[in-house]
Design an enzyme around this catalytic site. Structure first.
Site, PDB file in Angstrom:
ATOM      1  N   LYS A   1      -6.435   2.234  -3.423  1.00 53.43           N
ATOM      2  CA  LYS A   1      -6.895   2.445  -4.917  1.00 53.43           C
ATOM      3  C   LYS A   1      -8.075   1.639  -4.915  1.00 53.43           C
ATOM      4  O   LYS A   1      -8.484   0.893  -4.241  1.00 53.43           O
ATOM      5  CB  LYS A   1      -5.845   2.236  -5.879  1.00 53.43           C
ATOM      6  CG  LYS A   1      -5.250   0.870  -5.696  1.00 53.43           C
ATOM      7  CD  LYS A   1      -4.569   0.473  -7.127  1.00 53.43           C
ATOM      8  CE  LYS A   1      -3.239   1.415  -7.219  1.00 53.43           C
ATOM      9  NZ  LYS A   1      -2.276   0.991  -8.259  1.00 53.43           N
TER      10      LYS A   1
ATOM     11  N   LYS B   1      -1.354  10.462  -5.544  1.00 50.10           N
ATOM     12  CA  LYS B   1      -0.912   9.817  -6.874  1.00 50.10           C
ATOM     13  C   LYS B   1      -1.789  10.281  -8.035  1.00 50.10           C
ATOM     14  O   LYS B   1      -2.985   9.810  -7.812  1.00 50.10           O
ATOM     15  CB  LYS B   1      -0.728   8.528  -6.928  1.00 50.10           C
ATOM     16  CG  LYS B   1       0.698   7.848  -6.097  1.00 50.10           C
ATOM     17  CD  LYS B   1       0.555   6.669  -5.725  1.00 50.10           C
ATOM     18  CE  LYS B   1       0.638   5.477  -6.932  1.00 50.10           C
ATOM     19  NZ  LYS B   1       0.316   4.251  -6.705  1.00 50.10           N
TER      20      LYS B   1
HETATM   21  O1  G3H Z   1       0.936   1.372  -7.140  1.00 47.88           O
HETATM   22  C1  G3H Z   1       1.310   0.096  -7.576  1.00 47.88           C
HETATM   23  C2  G3H Z   1       0.225  -0.890  -8.291  1.00 47.88           C
HETATM   24  O2  G3H Z   1      -0.990  -1.182  -7.513  1.00 47.88           O
HETATM   25  C3  G3H Z   1       0.625  -1.917  -8.917  1.00 47.88           C
HETATM   26  O3  G3H Z   1       0.086  -3.004  -8.993  1.00 47.88           O
HETATM   27  P1  G3H Z   1       0.566  -4.305  -9.649  1.00 47.88           P
HETATM   28  O4  G3H Z   1       1.772  -4.720  -8.830  1.00 47.88           O
HETATM   29  O5  G3H Z   1      -0.452  -5.345  -9.515  1.00 47.88           O
HETATM   30  O6  G3H Z   1       0.698  -4.098 -11.234  1.00 47.88           O
END
Ligand code: G3H
Length: 257
Positions: free
Chosen positions: A29, A87
């Site tokens: 991401k 996703k």
């Molecule tokens: O898909 C998972 C996310 O990247 C969660 O990130 P985070 O744990 O920093 O909220």
């Protein structure tokens, strides 16, 4: 429960590769473009090449608007680039009908290209803050669109967590609805090791994290650390041992690499 970790680029993906034995899915991401911000196609390709072949690579398509054609084309781009988990963050969808329309386009675009790809319809635990579709509508959105999993993350990364917005008993209902529809249930949103007991007990299939495995717990300025991935997995394993009934891996066979 499967562990999905979200690096922000190739350098962090290499840290994930060092901890590959402790994780299940590497999720590409671009956090500076949003909670489910999409990264460049060449980054997905490089990360696919950098992580062990038996680890599925996931890619987020973005915090998407209600523009079904645009989103379907972007999802195909992620699949062509080597992601087998696609996703989609249904940020701009205000009704289940809009979310279903977007996800149907994604499912068709992705599965025409790769039938065994795994499509994840993601909503937001803090949907009330952004005017997005209700979290508990996601399992039905995923089912009616032909997606493979329903997910919740948080839209606004301001330190509030999944359980601040959707308490464990409501997350349990989310998981129950997903399983009833023969879908995997994925949960994320500043999840910490302290949340793993509840997530395990309610039968979560996939937990997604970034901040918890970055130094200082900081998803923005911290970097992913292999030793924190290992510690997170150790805690998951401890809870799995304590709750074997909730962690029967009957959904695991759906995961593709
Ligand atoms: O898909 C998972 C996310 O990247 C969660 O990130 P985070 O744990 O920093 O909220």
């Amino acid at each position: 429960m499967l562990l999905l970790i979200s690096p922000d680029g190739v350098e962090e993906a290499l840290q994930c590769a060092k901890a590959a034995e402790h994780l299940d899915i590497v999720d590409v991401k671009k956090p500076d473009e949003g909670s489910l911000g999409a990264n460049y196609p060449w980054v997905i390709r490089e990360i696919r090449a950098a992580v062990p072949a038996d680890k599925p690579v996931s890619a987020t398509v973005g915090d998407v608007p209600f523009k079904p054609g645009t989103v379907a084309q972007a999802a195909l781009g992620a699949a062509v680039s080597g992601a087998t988990y696609i996703k989609v963050g249904l940020y701009g969808c205000t009704t289940p009908e809009q979310a279903i329309e977007v996800m149907r386009g994604v499912v068709r675009a992705v599965k025409d290209h790769r039938p065994d790809a795994f499509v994840v319809a993601s909503g937001y635990a803090d949907a009330h803050r952004i005017g997005s579709v209700n979290p508990l509508a996601l399992p039905d959105v995923a089912r009616r669109s032909g997606s493979d999993a329903a997910m919740l993350d948080t839209a606004i990364k301001d330190g509030t967590r999944l359980f601040d917005h959707v308490p464990p008993e409501v997350c349990a209902e989310f998981v129950r609805l997903a399983h009833q529809a023969d879908l995997l249930a994925a949960l994320a949103g500043s999840v910490t090791r302290a949340d793993l007991g509840a997530l395990t007990r309610i039968g979560t299939d996939i937990v997604g994290v970034r901040g918890a495995v970055c130094e200082g717990g900081d998803r923005n300025s911290g970097r992913i650390q292999p030793h924190l991935v290992a510690a997170f997995r150790a805690e998951m394993d401890r809870h799995a041992r304590e709750h074997p009934a909730a962690t029967a891996d009957n959904h695991r066979s759906k995961v593709v690499s």
